[in-house]
Design a protein around this motif. Structure first.
Motif, PDB file in Angstrom:
ATOM      1  N   CYS A 266       0.825  -1.212   0.000  1.00 17.51           N
ATOM      2  CA  CYS A 266       0.000   0.000   0.000  1.00 17.51           C
ATOM      3  C   CYS A 266       0.859   1.261   0.000  1.00 17.51           C
ATOM      4  N   ASP A 278      -8.886   2.328  -4.301  1.00 15.11           N
ATOM      5  CA  ASP A 278     -10.019   2.663  -3.436  1.00 15.11           C
ATOM      6  C   ASP A 278     -11.339   2.438  -4.162  1.00 15.11           C
ATOM      7  N   SER A 288     -12.318  -6.334  -0.373  1.00 12.19           N
ATOM      8  CA  SER A 288     -11.613  -5.454   0.569  1.00 12.19           C
ATOM      9  C   SER A 288     -11.214  -6.213   1.838  1.00 12.19           C
ATOM     10  N   ILE A 289     -11.995  -7.254   2.198  1.00 16.98           N
ATOM     11  CA  ILE A 289     -11.633  -8.078   3.362  1.00 16.98           C
ATOM     12  C   ILE A 289     -10.310  -8.795   3.095  1.00 16.98           C
ATOM     13  N   TYR A 291      -8.002  -7.937   0.928  1.00 16.62           N
ATOM     14  CA  TYR A 291      -6.914  -6.956   0.847  1.00 16.62           C
ATOM     15  C   TYR A 291      -6.487  -6.509   2.254  1.00 16.62           C
ATOM     16  N   TYR A 292      -7.460  -6.321   3.123  1.00 16.68           N
ATOM     17  CA  TYR A 292      -7.162  -5.923   4.499  1.00 16.68           C
ATOM     18  C   TYR A 292      -6.328  -7.004   5.196  1.00 16.68           C
ATOM     19  N   GLU A 295      -2.637  -6.783   3.967  1.00 13.62           N
ATOM     20  CA  GLU A 295      -1.910  -5.661   4.554  1.00 13.62           C
ATOM     21  C   GLU A 295      -1.699  -5.854   6.057  1.00 13.62           C
ATOM     22  N   LEU A 296      -2.656  -6.477   6.721  1.00  6.92           N
ATOM     23  CA  LEU A 296      -2.519  -6.746   8.149  1.00  6.92           C
ATOM     24  C   LEU A 296      -1.369  -7.720   8.403  1.00  6.92           C
TER      25      LEU A 296
END
Length: 396
Positions: A266, A278, A288-289, A291-292, A295-296
Motif C-alpha cells: 500500500c 479505493d 476489501s476483506i 486486501y485488508y 496488509e494486516l
C-alpha cells in the motif's frame, strides 16, 4: 626487438625472436647443479640436453613460446639419469604454471569453449587444465571455510531446479559468510542429511537453520541439529498470503488487470494508483476483506518483540479462518501448522535472501554453459564461483 623481463627467476634468456606464430624465447635454467631424486646426492655431470617447447603468457596479444633447454644429469653416486626439475613448469606439461593459472581465471565467469576458441587451445586440454586447478582450489577453500567456522553458525537450505522434469539440487549456504558450502542431488530428507553431514564438522556449532516450508528439510534438520533453532524464511510466508489474495481476486472476473494494484504494498502505490484501488475496493466490498488481511499480515513482520508478534499472528489466523475465502482459510491453516518456526524469526531475524540471490547466480552459471551433463563439475563450479572471498576474516 623490445626487451621485456621474463619474470621467471629460474631461467636466463639466451635468445628471443619474432616468428609467424608469436614470440619465441630460448631459455636455460640458471642452476648448474641438481640433486638426484633417487639417492639425494648433488651432481653437475650433464648426460645430455633436450629442448621443450612451452607456451607462456602472451605479450602485446602475441603468443609467447619458451624453448627450454632441459639438462639431463647422471648421478655420480647411483649412476641414474634424471632431468632437471623446473619450478615454473610441471612435468609433461606444454604450458607454464602461470599460463595455466591465467587460463583458469579466464574460465571463471566464462565457458571453457569460449576461452578455448579465443586462445586456440584444444578444448580437452583446457578442460583438463581448468578442472585440475579447480579441484586444488576447492580443497584449499574447503579447508579455509572449516578453519574459519565458529560457534553460532547460521545455515540456509534451499533447492534449485537443474533440469526440466522436477530435477532439483539442494544448496547449503553459510548465511553469515554468504558462501555456498555444498550441493546434493534432489531435495529429499536423506539427501539433505547427507549434505549436512558432509559439510558440517560439529553439530554443536549450528545455532540457526533457515528453511522454507518443505517438510523433508525440517525433518533432516531436526534429526541432525535437535538443539538448533529453525526459522522459516519470511519471503515464503508472505508469499502464501499474497497467493491467497490472488486466488480471491480471481473469483471476480472483471479484475483481471487489477492484480498489480492489489498485490503491491500500500505504501508503494502512487496517488493515482491509490485512488483506483479505493474505487475497486469500494465496488467489491468482499475483496476489501482479503486486501485488508494481506496488509494486516505485512504489518505482522514489522512487529517488535516475540510476544507481540505471537499475539498478532494468532489474531490474523483467527480472522483469516473467519473470512469468506477458501484460499485464506487454507493459508491460515498452513501458518498455524508452522507457527513456532515462523515466530522464531523475531528471536533470530535471518532470512534466505542471500541464498535466493545465490540461486540466481547458480542459474546463470548453468545457462552460461547451456547446462551440465556432469553434475559433479557443475557443483564444483558453483562452489568456486559462489564462495568468493568470504572465508577467513571476511567471513566474520
Amino acid at each position: 626487438m623490445l626487451s621485456i623481463p621474463l619474470g621467471l627467476p629460474e631461467f636466463k634468456v639466451i635468445k628471443q625472436e619474432l616468428l609467424s606464430y608469436g614470440y619465441a624465447i630460448h631459455v636455460e635454467k640458471t642452476e648448474t647443479q641438481e640433486r638426484c631424486p633417487h639417492c639425494g646426492f648433488a651432481t653437475s655431470s650433464v648426460h645430455d640436453r633436450r629442448t621443450r617447447k612451452v607456451r607462456d603468457l602472451a605479450i602485446f596479444h602475441q603468443p609467447v613460446y619458451l624453448f627450454v633447454k632441459v639438462k639431463r644429469y647422471r648421478c655420480w653416486n647411483c649412476s641414474q639419469v634424471f632431468s632437471a626439475s623446473l619450478e615454473s613448469i610441471q612435468p609433461n606439461r606444454h604450458y607454464t604454471n602461470r599460463f595455466c593459472e591465467y587460463l583458469y581465471e579466464l574460465c571463471e565467469g566464462s565457458t571453457i569453449q569460449e576461452v578455448s576458441r579465443k586462445h586456440r587451445i584444444p578444448y580437452t586440454t583446457l578442460e583438463r587444465i581448468y578442472y585440475s586447478i579447480a579441484s586444488k582450489k576447492a580443497k584449499e577453500r574447503q579447508t579455509a571455510i572449516e578453519a574459519s567456522s565458529q560457534e553460532g553458525m547460521v545455515l540456509s537450505l534451499d533447492e534449485i531446479a537443474v533440469k526440466k522434469g522436477h530435477q532439483y539440487e539442494t544448496v547449503l549456504m553459510d548465511a553469515k559468510a554468504g558462501s555456498v558450502m555444498g550441493m546434493h542431488a534432489d531435495r529429499q530428507c536423506d539427501s539433505a542429511i547427507n549434505l549436512l553431514s558432509q559439510n558440517i564438522l560439529s553439530k554443536e556449532m549450528v545455532q540457526t537453520v533457515i528453511l522454507d516450508m518443505w517438510e523433508p528439510y525440517h525433518k533432516a534438520v531436526r534429526a541432525l541439529f535437535p538443539s538448533a533453532s529453525i526459522v522459516i524464511d519470511k519471503y515464503h510466508v508472505v508469499q502464501k498470503v499474497t497467493q491467497a489474495l490472488d486466488q480471491a481476486r480471481k473469483e471476480f472476473s472483471p479484475l483481471k488487470k487489477a492484480r498489480y494494484l492489489l498485490l503491491k504494498g500500500c505504501e508503494k502505490l502512487r496517488k493515482d494508483q491509490r485512488l483506483r484501488l479505493d474505487d475497486i475496493l469500494e465496488e467489491y466490498p468482499a475483496l476489501s476483506i482479503a486486501y485488508y488481511l494481506k496488509e494486516l499480515f505485512r504489518d505482522f513482520y514489522r512487529t517488535d518483540g516475540y510476544n507481540e508478534a505471537k499475539e498478532r499472528l494468532e489474531e490474523w489466523i483467527k480472522l483469516a479462518k473467519q473470512s469468506p475465502f477458501a484460499s485464506f482459510q487454507e493459508a491460515a491453516n498452513t501458518l498455524e501448522r508452522w507457527k513456532e518456526p515462523i515466530l522464531s524469526y523475531f528471536l533470530c531475524p535471518y532470512t534466505n535472501a542471500r541464498i535466493e540471490g545465490t540461486n540466481h547466480k547458480i542459474k546463470n552459471i548453468k545457462r552460461r554453459a547451456y547446462g551440465y551433463r556432469n553434475l559433479e563439475r557443475f557443483r564444483l563450479r558453483v562452489f568456486l564461483e559462489c564462495t568468493g572471498n568470504t572465508t577467513g576474516s571476511q567471513a566474520a
